[in-house]
Motif scaffolding. Structure first.
Motif, short mmCIF file in Angstrom:
data_model
loop_
_atom_site.label_atom_id
_atom_site.label_comp_id
_atom_site.label_asym_id
_atom_site.label_seq_id
_atom_site.Cartn_x
_atom_site.Cartn_y
_atom_site.Cartn_z
N ALA A 1 24.84 40.80 88.73
CA ALA A 1 24.53 39.42 88.36
C ALA A 1 24.89 38.71 89.54
CB ALA A 1 24.45 38.68 87.25
N LYS A 2 26.16 38.54 89.91
CA LYS A 2 26.81 37.84 90.98
C LYS A 2 26.13 38.34 92.21
CE LYS A 2 31.47 37.13 93.05
NZ LYS A 2 32.59 37.60 93.40
N GLU A 3 26.18 39.57 92.43
CA GLU A 3 25.71 40.27 93.66
C GLU A 3 24.16 39.92 93.84
OE1 GLU A 3 26.98 44.20 94.99
OE2 GLU A 3 28.65 43.86 94.03
N LEU A 4 23.46 39.96 92.80
CA LEU A 4 22.14 39.44 92.87
C LEU A 4 21.88 38.12 93.37
CD1 LEU A 4 18.82 40.13 92.54
CD2 LEU A 4 19.24 39.69 90.21
N ALA A 5 22.60 36.94 92.93
CA ALA A 5 22.52 35.88 93.05
C ALA A 5 23.00 35.40 94.58
CB ALA A 5 23.53 35.00 92.19
N GLU A 6 24.01 36.24 94.87
CA GLU A 6 24.43 36.20 96.45
C GLU A 6 23.24 36.47 97.53
OE1 GLU A 6 28.07 38.24 96.99
OE2 GLU A 6 29.33 36.71 95.67
N LEU A 7 22.71 37.84 96.93
CA LEU A 7 21.53 38.25 97.93
C LEU A 7 20.45 37.57 97.99
CD1 LEU A 7 20.37 40.97 99.32
CD2 LEU A 7 19.14 41.42 96.96
N LEU A 8 19.92 36.82 97.01
CA LEU A 8 18.71 35.94 96.65
C LEU A 8 18.96 34.82 97.34
CD1 LEU A 8 17.07 36.83 93.38
CD2 LEU A 8 16.65 37.72 95.24
N ALA A 9 20.23 34.14 97.35
CA ALA A 9 20.44 32.76 98.10
C ALA A 9 20.64 33.08 99.50
CB ALA A 9 21.97 32.37 97.44
N THR A 10 21.15 34.14 100.32
CA THR A 10 21.26 34.18 101.56
C THR A 10 19.93 35.11 102.23
OG1 THR A 10 22.20 36.26 100.85
CG2 THR A 10 23.68 34.39 101.30
N ASN A 11 19.05 35.23 101.45
CA ASN A 11 17.82 36.08 101.85
C ASN A 11 16.47 35.48 101.55
OD1 ASN A 11 19.04 38.40 103.85
ND2 ASN A 11 19.86 38.58 101.83
N GLU A 12 15.75 35.60 102.26
CA GLU A 12 14.30 35.21 101.91
C GLU A 12 13.56 36.31 100.94
OE1 GLU A 12 9.78 34.70 103.82
OE2 GLU A 12 11.44 35.04 105.05
N PHE A 13 13.11 35.93 99.78
CA PHE A 13 12.67 36.83 98.73
C PHE A 13 11.13 36.32 98.19
CE2 PHE A 13 14.82 33.91 96.27
CZ PHE A 13 14.02 33.82 95.06
N ILE B 1 10.40 41.95 92.71
CA ILE B 1 10.78 41.13 93.50
C ILE B 1 11.05 41.92 94.90
CG2 ILE B 1 12.85 39.69 94.23
CD1 ILE B 1 13.03 38.97 91.37
N GLU B 2 10.75 41.20 96.07
CA GLU B 2 11.21 41.92 97.29
C GLU B 2 11.69 41.04 98.25
OE1 GLU B 2 7.22 43.05 99.25
OE2 GLU B 2 6.89 44.71 97.84
N VAL B 3 12.91 41.53 98.62
CA VAL B 3 13.78 40.78 99.35
C VAL B 3 13.77 41.23 100.98
CG1 VAL B 3 16.27 40.20 99.79
CG2 VAL B 3 15.46 40.95 97.67
N LYS B 4 13.65 40.11 101.97
CA LYS B 4 13.65 40.27 103.35
C LYS B 4 15.39 40.66 104.09
CE LYS B 4 11.35 38.93 107.54
NZ LYS B 4 10.43 38.06 108.05
N LEU B 5 15.37 41.62 104.20
CA LEU B 5 16.86 41.91 104.65
C LEU B 5 16.73 42.14 106.17
CD1 LEU B 5 18.03 44.88 102.31
CD2 LEU B 5 18.59 42.61 102.25
#
Length: 183
Positions: free
Chosen positions: A125-137, A158-162
Motif C-alpha cells: 500500500a505504501k509503495e502504491l501510494a508513492e507510485l501514484l503520487a509521483t506518476n500520471e495514472f 489502473i494504468e501508470v505512465k512510467l
C-alpha cells in the motif's frame, strides 16, 4: 460530427421544452405513426444501434478522480469519481480487477491473513501510494462485464505512465515488485 446525445434525441423524439423559464424533458416512446409492426421494429433497431454506439463511444475512456487515497494494495478511495456522460459518483471505493494484493488488515474474512502478510500488505500500500503520487495514472473500466466486487467496491483497471516505459498496467508493476498474492 454530431454529439451522441443529439443523435439519440433526434432518433427517439426526445425534446426539451421551456416552461416558465425551466426546461423539461419529454417522452421516451415511439413517435405518433410508429406504432405499426414496421414502426416498432424500426424503433427497436434504433434502440439497439444506440446502445452499441454509446458502448463504443466510451469504451476504454478513463475515469477522472478527485481527492483520492490508497486504502490497500489494490484499493483506492476517491471523494469524487467522474464517469462518462457527466455522471459523478461520490465517496467511491475502487478495487483493481486484475490482481489481488497482499492484505493490510484483518478485515477480509474470505481468506486467512497472517501477520507476515500484513507486513507485506502495508509495504504494498505504501509503495502504491508513492507510485501514484509521483506518476500520471488513469483509471479504466474492466475489460469484462463485472462492475462491483462482493464488497460493493467498483472494479477498475489502473494504468501508470512510467518515465522509462510509458503506460504500464498497475497489475504488471505490482507483480514485478511481488505485491500480489499467490493464487
Amino acid at each position: 460530427a454530431l454529439p451522441i446525445w443529439r443523435v439519440v434525441h433526434g432518433w427517439f423524439g426526445i425534446r426539451r421544452r421551456e416552461r416558465g423559464g425551466k426546461s423539461a424533458t419529454c417522452r421516451f416512446v415511439p413517435r405518433h405513426g410508429e406504432l405499426g409492426i414496421g414502426g416498432l421494429m424500426n424503433w427497436f433497431l434504433r434502440a439497439i444501434l444506440m446502445l452499441v454506439l454509446v458502448g463504443f463511444a466510451n469504451a476504454g475512456e478513463p475515469y477522472k478522480l478527485a481527492h483520492w487515497k490508497v486504502k490497500d494494495g489494490d484499493t483506492l478511495h476517491a471523494e469524487k469519481l467522474y464517469l462518462p456522460f457527466g455522471v459523478a459518483l461520490y465517496d467511491v471505493d475502487m478495487r483493481c480487477a486484475d490482481f489481488d494484493a497482499w492484505e493490510s488488515s484483518f478485515r477480509r474474512t474470505t481468506v486467512s491473513v497472517t501477520h507476515a502478510e500484513l507486513e507485506r500488505g502495508k509495504r504494498a500500500a505504501k509503495e502504491l501510494a508513492e507510485l501514484l503520487a509521483t506518476n500520471e495514472f488513469r483509471v479504466l473500466p474492466p475489460n469484462d462485464s463485472r462492475v462491483r466486487d462482493v464488497y460493493g467496491r467498483l472494479l477498475v483497471v489502473i494504468e501508470v505512465k512510467l518515465p522509462e516505459r510509458g503506460w504500464v498496467k498497475l497489475a504488471d508493476w505490482m507483480k514485478l515488485h511481488r505485491h500480489v498474492r499467490e493464487q
